[in-house]
Design an enzyme around this catalytic site. Structure first.
Site, PDB file in Angstrom:
ATOM      1  N   GLY A  77      -4.493   3.725   4.122  1.00 52.67           N
ATOM      2  CA  GLY A  77      -3.392   3.441   3.021  1.00 52.67           C
ATOM      3  C   GLY A  77      -3.904   2.273   1.847  1.00 52.67           C
ATOM      4  O   GLY A  77      -4.669   1.550   2.105  1.00 52.67           O
ATOM      5  N   SER A  83      -8.116   1.961   8.216  1.00 51.86           N
ATOM      6  CA  SER A  83      -8.380   1.451   9.787  1.00 51.86           C
ATOM      7  C   SER A  83      -9.290   2.485  10.883  1.00 51.86           C
ATOM      8  O   SER A  83      -7.989   3.392  10.756  1.00 51.86           O
ATOM      9  CB  SER A  83      -6.549   0.855  10.511  1.00 51.86           C
ATOM     10  N   CYS A 139       2.341   7.038   9.939  1.00 53.94           N
ATOM     11  CA  CYS A 139       2.427   7.894   8.852  1.00 53.94           C
ATOM     12  C   CYS A 139       3.370   8.520   9.290  1.00 53.94           C
ATOM     13  O   CYS A 139       3.371  10.363   7.950  1.00 53.94           O
ATOM     14  CB  CYS A 139       1.108   8.043   8.687  1.00 53.94           C
ATOM     15  N   ARG A 160       0.834  -1.299  -0.147  1.00 49.73           N
ATOM     16  CA  ARG A 160      -0.034   0.005  -0.120  1.00 49.73           C
ATOM     17  C   ARG A 160       0.596   1.659   0.105  1.00 49.73           C
ATOM     18  O   ARG A 160       2.449   1.337   0.366  1.00 49.73           O
ATOM     19  CB  ARG A 160      -0.702  -0.006   1.578  1.00 49.73           C
TER      20      ARG A 160
END
Length: 232
Positions: A163, A176, A192, A86
């Site tokens: 993602g 998520s 991130c 991703r």
């Protein structure tokens, strides 16, 4: 972009079958989840399967997106680390976090990755709204954020991550949402790649809700933006 515009862009073509909606009953290993996701996406791209949203939880682990920096893995031996196809950088997955893997055919909707990510943000924001939490998007940071005035002026935390990857215009990976995970596990990474803000959850914000309640909210708001679903 107004929410109504996002809805119009991401609704399927007339006559498309409903998106299959699947919920894993027990935690799923990351590598097993990726293998199943890629298998399903290939079938969808070949026209042999309907689109799918798969809701799962994972055992505690870190994943590294295609832009991950080695320096952002603060505690490399704390939890298993998996390379992920991703986009994005390092993130945490674990119990109490709802993962939504989306295998959608953007050829049936709109082949525009930016519009798709905006629709995912709108979905998460609408889901949070069901629990009295105001989620916001940021132009310079993907994901959904909440303001934390209790922690000082300008303070904000991330409550949901995004993602994605697209192959043959079929999406992989997804979102998520932190329901009630162990937030201490985020200390092992720079989530991130963002160092200036924290991470939160519904429970951390005082909204103690069950995963079943979250799943119901996510399904209802998904249908508003992406169209009908059917258990599958």
């Amino acid at each position: 972009m107004q929410r109504s515009e996002i809805e119009n862009q991401m609704l399927p073509l007339a006559g498309s079958p409903p998106v299959r909606w699947r919920i894993a009953e027990r935690p799923v290993g990351y590598e097993d989840a990726v293998a199943e996701m890629e298998r399903q996406a290939a079938l969808i791209a070949e026209g042999k399967a309907d689109e799918l949203v798969w809701l799962v939880e994972h055992p505690p682990l870190y994943t590294a997106g295609t832009s991950a920096k080695e320096s952002d893995l603060v505690a490399p031996n704390a939890l298993p680390v998996f390379a992920s196809g991703r986009g994005g950088q390092y993130t945490y997955h674990g119990p109490g976090q709802r993962i939504g893997y989306l295998m959608l055919d953007l050829r049936r909707r709109r082949p525009d990755l930016r519009a798709y990510v905006a629709a995912l943000e709108a979905w998460l924001i609408a889901s949070l709204d069901r629990f009295g939490v105001t989620g916001e998007r940021r132009e310079d940071r993907v994901g959904v954020w909440v303001r934390r005035p209790d922690r000082g002026a300008g303070a904000e935390d991330k409550i949901a991550a995004i993602g994605v990857r697209v192959r043959r215009w079929v999406t992989l990976h997804g979102v998520s949402l932190n329901v009630e995970p162990d937030l201490s596990h985020y200390a092992g990474i720079v989530p991130c790649g963002v160092r200036d803000h924290g991470v939160t959850s519904l429970a951390d914000l005082g909204r103690v809700v069950s995963m079943a309640e979250v799943d119901m909210a996510m399904r209802e708001t998904f249908e508003e933006i992406f169209g009908p679903t059917a258990r599958g």
